[in-house]
Design an enzyme around this catalytic site. Structure first.
Site, PDB file in Angstrom:
ATOM      1  N   LYS A 138       3.701 -15.202   3.380  1.00  0.00           N
ATOM      2  CA  LYS A 138       3.906 -16.008   2.172  1.00  0.00           C
ATOM      3  C   LYS A 138       5.407 -16.251   2.060  1.00  0.00           C
ATOM      4  O   LYS A 138       6.066 -15.916   1.070  1.00  0.00           O
ATOM      5  CB  LYS A 138       3.335 -15.258   0.951  1.00  0.00           C
ATOM      6  CG  LYS A 138       3.312 -16.050  -0.332  1.00  0.00           C
ATOM      7  CD  LYS A 138       2.309 -17.202  -0.338  1.00  0.00           C
ATOM      8  CE  LYS A 138       2.456 -18.047  -1.600  1.00  0.00           C
ATOM      9  NZ  LYS A 138       1.727 -19.315  -1.547  1.00  0.00           N
ATOM     10  N   ASP A 196     -11.856  -9.273   4.745  1.00  0.00           N
ATOM     11  CA  ASP A 196     -13.119  -9.345   3.988  1.00  0.00           C
ATOM     12  C   ASP A 196     -13.641 -10.775   3.981  1.00  0.00           C
ATOM     13  O   ASP A 196     -14.830 -11.014   4.142  1.00  0.00           O
ATOM     14  CB  ASP A 196     -12.915  -8.892   2.529  1.00  0.00           C
ATOM     15  CG  ASP A 196     -13.340  -7.442   2.307  1.00  0.00           C
ATOM     16  OD1 ASP A 196     -13.143  -6.632   3.240  1.00  0.00           O
ATOM     17  OD2 ASP A 196     -13.855  -7.121   1.224  1.00  0.00           O
ATOM     18  N   ASP A 253      -6.003  -7.109   4.524  1.00  0.00           N
ATOM     19  CA  ASP A 253      -7.156  -6.536   3.823  1.00  0.00           C
ATOM     20  C   ASP A 253      -8.009  -7.660   3.241  1.00  0.00           C
ATOM     21  O   ASP A 253      -9.227  -7.699   3.429  1.00  0.00           O
ATOM     22  CB  ASP A 253      -6.660  -5.609   2.703  1.00  0.00           C
ATOM     23  CG  ASP A 253      -7.811  -5.025   1.902  1.00  0.00           C
ATOM     24  OD1 ASP A 253      -8.757  -4.525   2.539  1.00  0.00           O
ATOM     25  OD2 ASP A 253      -7.769  -5.080   0.662  1.00  0.00           O
ATOM     26  N   ASP A 297      -2.228 -18.426   1.750  1.00  0.00           N
ATOM     27  CA  ASP A 297      -3.208 -19.183   0.959  1.00  0.00           C
ATOM     28  C   ASP A 297      -3.868 -20.258   1.820  1.00  0.00           C
ATOM     29  O   ASP A 297      -5.084 -20.469   1.775  1.00  0.00           O
ATOM     30  CB  ASP A 297      -2.575 -19.783  -0.316  1.00  0.00           C
ATOM     31  CG  ASP A 297      -1.225 -20.459  -0.071  1.00  0.00           C
ATOM     32  OD1 ASP A 297      -0.689 -20.359   1.050  1.00  0.00           O
ATOM     33  OD2 ASP A 297      -0.708 -21.107  -1.006  1.00  0.00           O
ATOM     34  N   TYR A 333       0.822  -1.211   0.000  1.00  0.00           N
ATOM     35  CA  TYR A 333       0.000   0.000   0.000  1.00  0.00           C
ATOM     36  C   TYR A 333       0.859   1.265   0.000  1.00  0.00           C
ATOM     37  O   TYR A 333       0.427   2.315  -0.462  1.00  0.00           O
ATOM     38  CB  TYR A 333      -0.899   0.043   1.234  1.00  0.00           C
ATOM     39  CG  TYR A 333      -2.171  -0.747   1.125  1.00  0.00           C
ATOM     40  CD1 TYR A 333      -2.142  -2.118   0.910  1.00  0.00           C
ATOM     41  CD2 TYR A 333      -3.404  -0.129   1.248  1.00  0.00           C
ATOM     42  CE1 TYR A 333      -3.320  -2.839   0.830  1.00  0.00           C
ATOM     43  CE2 TYR A 333      -4.585  -0.844   1.168  1.00  0.00           C
ATOM     44  CZ  TYR A 333      -4.537  -2.197   0.961  1.00  0.00           C
ATOM     45  OH  TYR A 333      -5.700  -2.914   0.885  1.00  0.00           O
TER      46      TYR A 333
HETATM   47  C1  IPM Z   1     -10.290  -1.537   4.058  1.00  0.00           C
HETATM   48  C2  IPM Z   1     -10.562  -1.026   2.673  1.00  0.00           C
HETATM   49  C3  IPM Z   1      -9.445  -0.073   2.257  1.00  0.00           C
HETATM   50  C4  IPM Z   1      -8.133  -0.839   2.307  1.00  0.00           C
HETATM   51  C5  IPM Z   1      -9.672   0.579   0.884  1.00  0.00           C
HETATM   52  C6  IPM Z   1     -10.975   1.334   0.817  1.00  0.00           C
HETATM   53  C7  IPM Z   1      -8.536   1.460   0.485  1.00  0.00           C
HETATM   54  O1  IPM Z   1     -10.699  -2.077   1.789  1.00  0.00           O
HETATM   55  O2  IPM Z   1     -10.205  -0.726   4.988  1.00  0.00           O
HETATM   56  O3  IPM Z   1     -10.193  -2.752   4.213  1.00  0.00           O
HETATM   57  O4  IPM Z   1      -7.802  -1.536   1.336  1.00  0.00           O
HETATM   58  O5  IPM Z   1      -7.428  -0.731   3.312  1.00  0.00           O
HETATM   59 MG    MG Z   2     -10.673  -3.990   2.693  1.00  0.00          MG
END
Ligand code: IPM
Ligand code: MG
Length: 374
Positions: free
Chosen positions: A189, A251, A247, A223, A139
Site C-alpha cells: 500500500k 482468505d 492474511d 486494494d 502482528y
Molecule cells: C491465519 C489465521 C491467524 C493469522 C490467526 C488465527 C491468528 O487467520 O493463519 O491466517 O491471522 O495469522
Molecule cells: Mg487468516
C-alpha cells in the site's frame, strides 16, 4: 531414519483434522517404508485450560527438537474474552516467532473437479501461491490500549518492517517463482504507508542484486489486488506481501479453490524448521460433529513431506489421492453443492447427484484408501 513430528491438534476441529492427517501419514509410512513418530503437544485454548498459558514452554521445546510441526487450529469463543497475551491466537503467534517462521507459503490451486465449487463463474486455471511474511508487521509491532488525555479509549498497532525482513521474504518469492511460471507480484500500500514504500524499494533492490533471470517482477496495491483476485486470478503466479495483507488476501483467495477448507500452508524458517497448518481456523460451530473438511490439513502434511523431508513422490501420492477422492464425488459440507438433505443423498454413483456428502473421518479414510491402491 524416523522423522519426528510434533503435532498440535489445538482447538475445535483442529483435533479432528490432525487425526486424519496422521492417518494418511501412517499409510504413506507403510507404503513407502518410512518412519514417522508423532508427539502431541498443547497449544491454544486447550493449553490455557490445562496449563494457564496458550503456549507452554514444553510445546516450544518439543517443536524445536522435532523435524517438523503439524498444526490443526486454535481459538474459540470460550477464550475470546481473555487479555491479548492469554488468547489462543497468542500461542500461534508465539510459536511462529519462537521457530523463526518468517515465510508462509499458501498455494491456491483450483482442482478441475471442484470448478463448480469455485465462487467465480468462469474461473479458468487458478494456480497461484501467496508468500506471506509471517513474523513482522502489525502482528508483532508495538501496540497499546490506553485512555488519552480526554479519557477517550485509544488503541494503536504499529506496522513496522526492517529492510532485512523484506529482503529475506522477497528472496523466498523469487526462488519459488524460478520453479514456477516465473512471475512475482509484490503487493503493498505504497501510496499511503511508509512501511509499504520501504517494502517496494527493498523488493526491487533485492531483485536487482540477485540472479533472477527469467523472472518478472511487478507491484500492485493491495486494494487493487483484492479486486484482481476475483476479477482474473489467472494473472497471478507468486504474490509476495506483508503479514496482515497476506492474511486477508489468502482468505479471499481460498474461496477460489472452492472453500477455505481446501487451503494448506507451510511456514518456514531460515534454519529449515517448518510448521504445516491449514489456513482455516478452528470452526467451533462444527467442532466435534465430524463435519470438518480435513483436506487442507492433509494437503499441508503433503507440503511437509515435500518441503521438510524431501519426499516428493510421497507428497505427490497424497495430492493425487485427494484429487481422485474429489473426482469420485466425495464432498464435505463446505464443498458440497448438492441440494438434498444429508440423509437423502444417494450413495456414490447414485443417479440424482454425482456428489456425496461425507464427514471428516470418511473423507480421511477415502484418501488413505486411495494411497493404498495408487
Ligand atoms: C491465519 C489465521 C491467524 C493469522 C490467526 C488465527 C491468528 O487467520 O493463519 O491466517 O491471522 O495469522
Ligand atoms: Mg487468516
Amino acid at each position: 531414519m524416523t522423522k519426528n513430528i510434533a503435532v498440535i491438534g489445538g482447538d475445535g476441529i483442529g483435533v479432528e483434522i490432525t487425526a486424519e492427517a496422521i492417518k494418511i501419514l501412517n499409510k504413506i509410512a507403510a507404503k513407502y517404508n518410512r518412519e514417522f513418530g508423532f508427539t502431541h503437544v498443547l497449544m491454544g485454548g486447550i493449553a490455557i485450560d490445562e496449563t494457564g498459558v496458550p503456549l507452554p514452554e514444553e510445546t516450544v521445546k518439543v517443536c524445536k527438537a522435532s523435524d517438523a510441526v503439524l498444526l490443526g487450529a486454535v481459538g474459540g469463543p470460550k477464550w475470546d474474552k481473555g487479555a491479548g497475551h492469554l488468547r489462543p491466537e497468542a500461542g500461534l503467534l508465539g510459536i511462529r516467532s519462537a521457530l523463526g517462521l518468517f515465510a508462509n507459503l499458501r498455494p491456491v490451486r483450483l482442482f478441475d473437479v471442484l470448478a463448480d465449487a469455485c465462487v467465480l463463474k468462469n474461473p479458468g486455471k487458478i494456480d497461484l501461491i501467496i508468500v506471506r511474511e509471517l513474523i513482522g508487521g502489525a502482528y508483532f509491532g508495538r501496540r497499546e490500549t490506553y485512555k488519552d488525555e480526554a479519557e477517550a479509549r485509544t488503541a494503536y498497532d504499529t506496522m513496522l518492517y526492517r529492510d532485512w525482513e523484506i529482503e529475506r521474504i522477497a528472496k523466498v518469492a523469487f526462488k519459488l517463482a524460478q520453479k514456477r511460471s516465473g512471475s512475482v507480484c509484490s503487493v503493498d500500500k505504497a501510496n499511503v504507508l511508509d512501511s509499504s514504500r520501504l517494502w517496494r524499494e527493498v523488493v526491487w533492490e533485492t531483485f536487482g542484486k540477485g540472479d533472477y533471470s527469467g523472472i518478472t517482477l511487478s507491484d500492485m496495491l493491495v486494494d487493487n489486488c483484492a479486486m484482481q483476485l476475483v476479477r482474473d486470478p489467472s494473472q497471478f503466479d507468486v504474490i509476495v506481501t506483508e503479514n496482515l495483507f497476506g492474511d486477508i488476501l489468502s482468505d479471499e483467495a481460498s474461496v477460489l479453490t472452492g472453500s477455505l477448507g481446501m487451503l494448506p500452508s507451510a511456514s518456514l524458517s531460515e534454519s529449515g524448521a517448518g510448521m504445516y497448518e491449514p489456513c482455516h481456523g478452528s470452526a467451533p460451530d462444527i467442532a466435534g460433529q465430524d463435519k470438518a473438511n480435513p483436506l487442507a490439513m492433509i494437503l499441508s502434511a503433503a507440503m511437509m513431506l515435500r518441503l521438510s523431508f524431501d519426499m516428493d513422490s510421497e507428497a505427490a501420492a497424497i495430492e493425487s489421492a485427494v484429487e481422485r477422492v474429489l473426482a469420485k464425488g466425495l464432498r464435505t459440507g463446505d464443498i458440497y453443492r448438492g441440494t438434498e438433505p444429508a440423509q437423502a443423498i444417494p450413495p456414490l454413483g447414485g443417479e440424482s447427484s454425482p456428489e456425496r456428502l461425507v464427514g471428516c473421518i470418511e473423507m480421511g479414510d477415502a484418501v488413505a484408501a486411495e494411497i493404498c491402491f495408487s
